[in-house]
Design a protein around this motif. Structure first.
Motif, PDB file in Angstrom:
ATOM      1  N   HIS A 145       0.901  -1.151   0.000  1.00 27.26           N
ATOM      2  CA  HIS A 145       0.000   0.000   0.000  1.00 27.26           C
ATOM      3  C   HIS A 145       0.940   1.201   0.000  1.00 27.26           C
ATOM      4  O   HIS A 145       1.628   1.468   0.988  1.00 27.26           O
ATOM      5  N   THR A 146       1.010   1.907  -1.125  1.00 25.59           N
ATOM      6  CA  THR A 146       1.991   2.969  -1.328  1.00 25.59           C
ATOM      7  C   THR A 146       1.303   4.326  -1.372  1.00 25.59           C
ATOM      8  O   THR A 146       0.357   4.513  -2.132  1.00 25.59           O
ATOM      9  N   VAL A 147       1.793   5.256  -0.571  1.00 23.64           N
ATOM     10  CA  VAL A 147       1.314   6.631  -0.591  1.00 23.64           C
ATOM     11  C   VAL A 147       2.418   7.504  -1.172  1.00 23.64           C
ATOM     12  O   VAL A 147       3.560   7.471  -0.700  1.00 23.64           O
ATOM     13  N   CYS A 161       1.500  -0.950 -10.625  1.00 20.55           N
ATOM     14  CA  CYS A 161       0.822  -0.148  -9.603  1.00 20.55           C
ATOM     15  C   CYS A 161      -0.575   0.207 -10.071  1.00 20.55           C
ATOM     16  O   CYS A 161      -0.761   0.667 -11.196  1.00 20.55           O
ATOM     17  N   TYR A 162      -1.536   0.028  -9.184  1.00 17.69           N
ATOM     18  CA  TYR A 162      -2.938   0.352  -9.444  1.00 17.69           C
ATOM     19  C   TYR A 162      -3.315   1.526  -8.556  1.00 17.69           C
ATOM     20  O   TYR A 162      -3.185   1.445  -7.325  1.00 17.69           O
ATOM     21  N   CYS A 163      -3.777   2.617  -9.156  1.00 16.52           N
ATOM     22  CA  CYS A 163      -4.119   3.826  -8.426  1.00 16.52           C
ATOM     23  C   CYS A 163      -5.524   3.716  -7.835  1.00 16.52           C
ATOM     24  O   CYS A 163      -6.493   3.472  -8.557  1.00 16.52           O
ATOM     25  N   ILE A 164      -5.613   3.915  -6.499  1.00 19.71           N
ATOM     26  CA  ILE A 164      -6.916   3.841  -5.824  1.00 19.71           C
ATOM     27  C   ILE A 164      -7.362   5.197  -5.279  1.00 19.71           C
ATOM     28  O   ILE A 164      -8.504   5.334  -4.851  1.00 19.71           O
ATOM     29  N   SER A 165      -6.459   6.198  -5.312  1.00 17.46           N
ATOM     30  CA  SER A 165      -6.814   7.523  -4.817  1.00 17.46           C
ATOM     31  C   SER A 165      -5.810   8.541  -5.344  1.00 17.46           C
ATOM     32  O   SER A 165      -4.635   8.224  -5.520  1.00 17.46           O
ATOM     33  N   GLY A 166      -6.294   9.780  -5.584  1.00 15.50           N
ATOM     34  CA  GLY A 166      -5.414  10.839  -6.059  1.00 15.50           C
ATOM     35  C   GLY A 166      -5.078  10.673  -7.526  1.00 15.50           C
ATOM     36  O   GLY A 166      -5.701   9.888  -8.255  1.00 15.50           O
ATOM     37  N   SER A 167      -4.058  11.413  -7.959  1.00 14.45           N
ATOM     38  CA  SER A 167      -3.638  11.349  -9.363  1.00 14.45           C
ATOM     39  C   SER A 167      -2.205  11.844  -9.486  1.00 14.45           C
ATOM     40  O   SER A 167      -1.661  12.454  -8.572  1.00 14.45           O
ATOM     41  N   ILE A 183      -1.714   0.618  -5.082  1.00 13.61           N
ATOM     42  CA  ILE A 183      -1.443  -0.759  -4.677  1.00 13.61           C
ATOM     43  C   ILE A 183      -0.331  -1.233  -5.614  1.00 13.61           C
ATOM     44  O   ILE A 183      -0.517  -1.283  -6.831  1.00 13.61           O
ATOM     45  N   SER A 184       0.830  -1.510  -5.042  1.00 12.05           N
ATOM     46  CA  SER A 184       2.020  -1.869  -5.821  1.00 12.05           C
ATOM     47  C   SER A 184       2.291  -3.360  -5.679  1.00 12.05           C
ATOM     48  O   SER A 184       2.253  -3.901  -4.572  1.00 12.05           O
ATOM     49  N   VAL A 185       2.593  -3.994  -6.810  1.00 12.61           N
ATOM     50  CA  VAL A 185       2.911  -5.427  -6.829  1.00 12.61           C
ATOM     51  C   VAL A 185       4.302  -5.587  -7.424  1.00 12.61           C
ATOM     52  O   VAL A 185       4.593  -5.035  -8.499  1.00 12.61           O
ATOM     53  N   PHE A 186       5.165  -6.321  -6.728  1.00 17.48           N
ATOM     54  CA  PHE A 186       6.538  -6.551  -7.166  1.00 17.48           C
ATOM     55  C   PHE A 186       6.777  -8.042  -7.396  1.00 17.48           C
ATOM     56  O   PHE A 186       6.316  -8.876  -6.623  1.00 17.48           O
ATOM     57  N   ASN A 187       7.540  -8.339  -8.439  1.00 12.70           N
ATOM     58  CA  ASN A 187       7.970  -9.690  -8.736  1.00 12.70           C
ATOM     59  C   ASN A 187       9.417  -9.615  -9.225  1.00 12.70           C
ATOM     60  O   ASN A 187       9.692  -8.841 -10.140  1.00 12.70           O
ATOM     61  N   PRO A 188      10.345 -10.382  -8.645  1.00 14.20           N
ATOM     62  CA  PRO A 188      10.177 -11.217  -7.470  1.00 14.20           C
ATOM     63  C   PRO A 188       9.884 -10.367  -6.236  1.00 14.20           C
ATOM     64  O   PRO A 188      10.022  -9.146  -6.277  1.00 14.20           O
ATOM     65  N   PRO A 189       9.502 -11.009  -5.160  1.00 16.02           N
ATOM     66  CA  PRO A 189       9.095 -10.262  -3.967  1.00 16.02           C
ATOM     67  C   PRO A 189      10.247  -9.472  -3.343  1.00 16.02           C
ATOM     68  O   PRO A 189      11.418  -9.837  -3.462  1.00 16.02           O
TER      69      PRO A 189
END
Length: 128
Positions: A39-41, A59-65, A105-111
């Motif tokens: 969860h990235t701000v 990264c999927y934006c859930i708030s702001g721009s 919401i940030s997703v990294f691969n590999p972790p």
């Protein structure tokens, strides 16, 4: 099966203030899921040069721009409902519009291990 909440992360090494924002590393390498979720701000009005040399990120934006901009100056708008993908270990600028933080919401691969931190002081940007 289990759950994990943001507040559980805040007093651990997996809560990271990375300079221009914060990151709650909700899933990390130790969870053995094969990816990381954060969860990235991104602080309002900030600009950060970043690169992930050892990870791919979406990264999927859930708030702001805001926007992401490559080193050639190509800029892509990011707003609620947008996913941006760094599929080539892209060296980029992450910019949050003034007025409100951008939340991703940030997703990294590999972790990630979960304790990695950016250093934004260098002109070359921050990389890990």
């Amino acid at each position: 099966m289990y759950t994990r909440h943001l507040t559980e992360i805040e007093n651990t090494p997996h809560f990271v203030d990375w300079g221009n924002g914060t990151s709650h590393r909700l899933l990390t390498e130790q969870d053995q899921m094969g990816f990381t979720i954060c969860h990235t701000v991104v602080r309002a009005g900030s600009e950060s040069r970043l690169q992930y040399r050892n990870h791919l990120e979406a990264c999927y934006c859930i708030s702001g721009s805001g926007s992401i901009r490559d080193l050639n100056g190509t800029s892509l708008k990011v707003n609620v409902g947008t996913v941006y993908v760094l599929d080539q270990h892209d060296d980029h600028f992450l910019c949050a519009d003034a007025g409100a933080d951008m939340v991703l919401i940030s997703v990294f691969n590999p972790p990630l291990k979960g304790t990695e931190r950016h250093s934004l002081a260098a002109n070359s940007g921050s990389a890990y």
